[in-house]
Design a protein around this motif. Sequence first.
Motif, PDB file in Angstrom:
ATOM      1  N   ASP A  79      10.508 -59.529 -58.605  1.00 25.18           N
ATOM      2  CA  ASP A  79       9.711 -60.213 -59.625  1.00 25.18           C
ATOM      3  C   ASP A  79       8.318 -60.550 -59.098  1.00 25.18           C
ATOM      4  N   LEU A  80       8.222 -60.975 -57.842  1.00 23.58           N
ATOM      5  CA  LEU A  80       6.900 -61.237 -57.254  1.00 23.58           C
ATOM      6  C   LEU A  80       6.044 -59.971 -57.281  1.00 23.58           C
ATOM      7  N   ALA A  81       6.676 -58.822 -57.107  1.00 22.47           N
ATOM      8  CA  ALA A  81       5.959 -57.541 -57.114  1.00 22.47           C
ATOM      9  C   ALA A  81       5.323 -57.257 -58.472  1.00 22.47           C
ATOM     10  N   LYS A  82       5.842 -57.885 -59.523  1.00 21.98           N
ATOM     11  CA  LYS A  82       5.310 -57.663 -60.879  1.00 21.98           C
ATOM     12  C   LYS A  82       4.050 -58.470 -61.166  1.00 21.98           C
ATOM     13  N   ILE A  83       3.665 -59.348 -60.248  1.00 20.64           N
ATOM     14  CA  ILE A  83       2.458 -60.151 -60.461  1.00 20.64           C
ATOM     15  C   ILE A  83       1.255 -59.246 -60.234  1.00 20.64           C
ATOM     16  N   PRO A  84       0.451 -59.031 -61.273  1.00 15.37           N
ATOM     17  CA  PRO A  84      -0.716 -58.162 -61.110  1.00 15.37           C
ATOM     18  C   PRO A  84      -1.710 -58.723 -60.091  1.00 15.37           C
ATOM     19  N   ARG A  85      -2.189 -57.866 -59.234  1.00 22.84           N
ATOM     20  CA  ARG A  85      -3.177 -58.258 -58.224  1.00 22.84           C
ATOM     21  C   ARG A  85      -4.389 -58.914 -58.905  1.00 22.84           C
ATOM     22  N   SER A  86      -4.747 -58.419 -60.111  1.00 23.03           N
ATOM     23  CA  SER A  86      -5.906 -58.970 -60.829  1.00 23.03           C
ATOM     24  C   SER A  86      -5.693 -60.444 -61.201  1.00 23.03           C
ATOM     25  N   GLN A 100      12.966 -63.287 -42.502  1.00 21.92           N
ATOM     26  CA  GLN A 100      13.584 -63.492 -41.195  1.00 21.92           C
ATOM     27  C   GLN A 100      14.200 -62.172 -40.772  1.00 21.92           C
ATOM     28  N   SER A 101      13.434 -61.347 -40.123  1.00 21.92           N
ATOM     29  CA  SER A 101      13.920 -60.019 -39.790  1.00 21.92           C
ATOM     30  C   SER A 101      13.019 -59.423 -38.733  1.00 21.92           C
ATOM     31  N   SER A 102      13.287 -58.190 -38.388  1.00 24.78           N
ATOM     32  CA  SER A 102      12.405 -57.427 -37.514  1.00 24.78           C
ATOM     33  C   SER A 102      11.287 -56.845 -38.379  1.00 24.78           C
ATOM     34  N   TYR A 103      10.126 -56.662 -37.786  1.00 26.39           N
ATOM     35  CA  TYR A 103       9.013 -56.080 -38.543  1.00 26.39           C
ATOM     36  C   TYR A 103       9.321 -54.659 -38.993  1.00 26.39           C
ATOM     37  N   HIS A 104      10.260 -53.999 -38.351  1.00 28.67           N
ATOM     38  CA  HIS A 104      10.648 -52.641 -38.742  1.00 28.67           C
ATOM     39  C   HIS A 104      11.242 -52.597 -40.158  1.00 28.67           C
ATOM     40  N   HIS A 105      11.729 -53.725 -40.641  1.00 28.49           N
ATOM     41  CA  HIS A 105      12.359 -53.771 -41.958  1.00 28.49           C
ATOM     42  C   HIS A 105      11.374 -54.028 -43.094  1.00 28.49           C
ATOM     43  N   ILE A 106      10.123 -54.346 -42.779  1.00 24.61           N
ATOM     44  CA  ILE A 106       9.146 -54.670 -43.821  1.00 24.61           C
ATOM     45  C   ILE A 106       8.892 -53.479 -44.736  1.00 24.61           C
ATOM     46  N   GLU A 107       8.563 -52.348 -44.178  1.00 26.00           N
ATOM     47  CA  GLU A 107       8.218 -51.185 -45.001  1.00 26.00           C
ATOM     48  C   GLU A 107       9.367 -50.752 -45.910  1.00 26.00           C
ATOM     49  N   PRO A 108      10.602 -50.612 -45.384  1.00 28.17           N
ATOM     50  CA  PRO A 108      11.705 -50.242 -46.292  1.00 28.17           C
ATOM     51  C   PRO A 108      11.951 -51.288 -47.383  1.00 28.17           C
ATOM     52  N   PHE A 109      11.808 -52.578 -47.036  1.00 28.18           N
ATOM     53  CA  PHE A 109      12.007 -53.641 -48.026  1.00 28.18           C
ATOM     54  C   PHE A 109      10.948 -53.556 -49.123  1.00 28.18           C
ATOM     55  N   CYS A 110       9.699 -53.281 -48.745  1.00 27.20           N
ATOM     56  CA  CYS A 110       8.625 -53.149 -49.746  1.00 27.20           C
ATOM     57  C   CYS A 110       8.869 -51.940 -50.647  1.00 27.20           C
ATOM     58  N   LYS A 111       9.355 -50.850 -50.073  1.00 26.90           N
ATOM     59  CA  LYS A 111       9.663 -49.665 -50.889  1.00 26.90           C
ATOM     60  C   LYS A 111      10.803 -49.975 -51.853  1.00 26.90           C
ATOM     61  N   LEU A 112      11.793 -50.700 -51.377  1.00 18.83           N
ATOM     62  CA  LEU A 112      12.952 -51.043 -52.194  1.00 18.83           C
ATOM     63  C   LEU A 112      12.580 -51.960 -53.360  1.00 18.83           C
ATOM     64  N   THR A 113      11.696 -52.918 -53.098  1.00 15.24           N
ATOM     65  CA  THR A 113      11.361 -53.934 -54.107  1.00 15.24           C
ATOM     66  C   THR A 113      10.098 -53.623 -54.903  1.00 15.24           C
ATOM     67  N   GLY A 114       9.280 -52.705 -54.425  1.00 18.02           N
ATOM     68  CA  GLY A 114       8.016 -52.423 -55.084  1.00 18.02           C
ATOM     69  C   GLY A 114       6.941 -53.452 -54.751  1.00 18.02           C
ATOM     70  N   TYR A 115       7.194 -54.302 -53.763  1.00 11.21           N
ATOM     71  CA  TYR A 115       6.269 -55.369 -53.386  1.00 11.21           C
ATOM     72  C   TYR A 115       5.094 -54.797 -52.591  1.00 11.21           C
ATOM     73  N   SER A 116       3.860 -55.078 -53.059  1.00 12.67           N
ATOM     74  CA  SER A 116       2.682 -54.531 -52.389  1.00 12.67           C
ATOM     75  C   SER A 116       1.696 -55.605 -51.921  1.00 12.67           C
ATOM     76  N   HIS A 117       2.055 -56.865 -52.072  1.00 10.56           N
ATOM     77  CA  HIS A 117       1.193 -57.948 -51.596  1.00 10.56           C
ATOM     78  C   HIS A 117       1.477 -58.151 -50.099  1.00 10.56           C
ATOM     79  N   GLU A 118       0.914 -59.191 -49.502  1.00 10.33           N
ATOM     80  CA  GLU A 118       1.093 -59.415 -48.067  1.00 10.33           C
ATOM     81  C   GLU A 118       2.530 -59.814 -47.742  1.00 10.33           C
ATOM     82  N   ILE A 119       3.011 -59.313 -46.605  1.00 11.12           N
ATOM     83  CA  ILE A 119       4.371 -59.631 -46.165  1.00 11.12           C
ATOM     84  C   ILE A 119       4.406 -59.639 -44.637  1.00 11.12           C
ATOM     85  N   TYR A 120       5.137 -60.603 -44.098  1.00 10.31           N
ATOM     86  CA  TYR A 120       5.260 -60.785 -42.653  1.00 10.31           C
ATOM     87  C   TYR A 120       6.702 -61.175 -42.354  1.00 10.31           C
TER      88      TYR A 120
END
Length: 184
Positions: A79-86, A100-120
């Motif tokens: 749902d956060l991924a649906k927030i328009p950047r504009s 709470q994870s390894s940084y290696h999991h960020i990219e797959p999680f973003c692909k899975l959720t469609g999230y494109s904002h900042e993530i750490y």
Amino acid sequence: MAAPALAPVTRQVGGRAAPAPVPSGPECGQPLAAAVAELPVLDASGRRVLFGALFRERRAVVVFVRHFLCYICKEYVEDLAKIPRSFLQEANVTLIVIGQSSYHHIEPFCKLTGYSHEIYVDPEREIYKRLGMKRGEEIASSGNSIHFIHRDRNRLDHKPINSVLQLVGVQPVDFTGRPSVIHV
């Protein structure tokens, strides 16, 4: 007289949300402890960034999720991924997710959720521990101050996204997924 306790929110509600209460009391404008601000988070490439630097020079909504394998957290981030950047840019707000994870999991999680904002990630859970978090949290902050904190009481108690967006002046998002009807 204290306000009655509200039942936990168990799903994201689309459409126009009721106005969120203005934050006040001990959760409004608290300075972030220097010891917490200096803790590192990692980006998708494993680069260390100081937690406080994420919002020292800008307004931000920081969402801490339990972990990337949590189904409820995954849906919330979808749902956060649906927030328009504009929408965020209009309000001069940055959206940040911390897991709470390894940084290696960020990219797959973003692909899975469609999230494109900042993530750490906070792989050692140091920020979580220092802030006394056991579950996910939503924080609105700017400068070195925290202006709003929502601490989940259980895994289904995420703060409705539009309520958090309203606190930082971002227009509401329609999460229904239905196309708008234009009446002529």
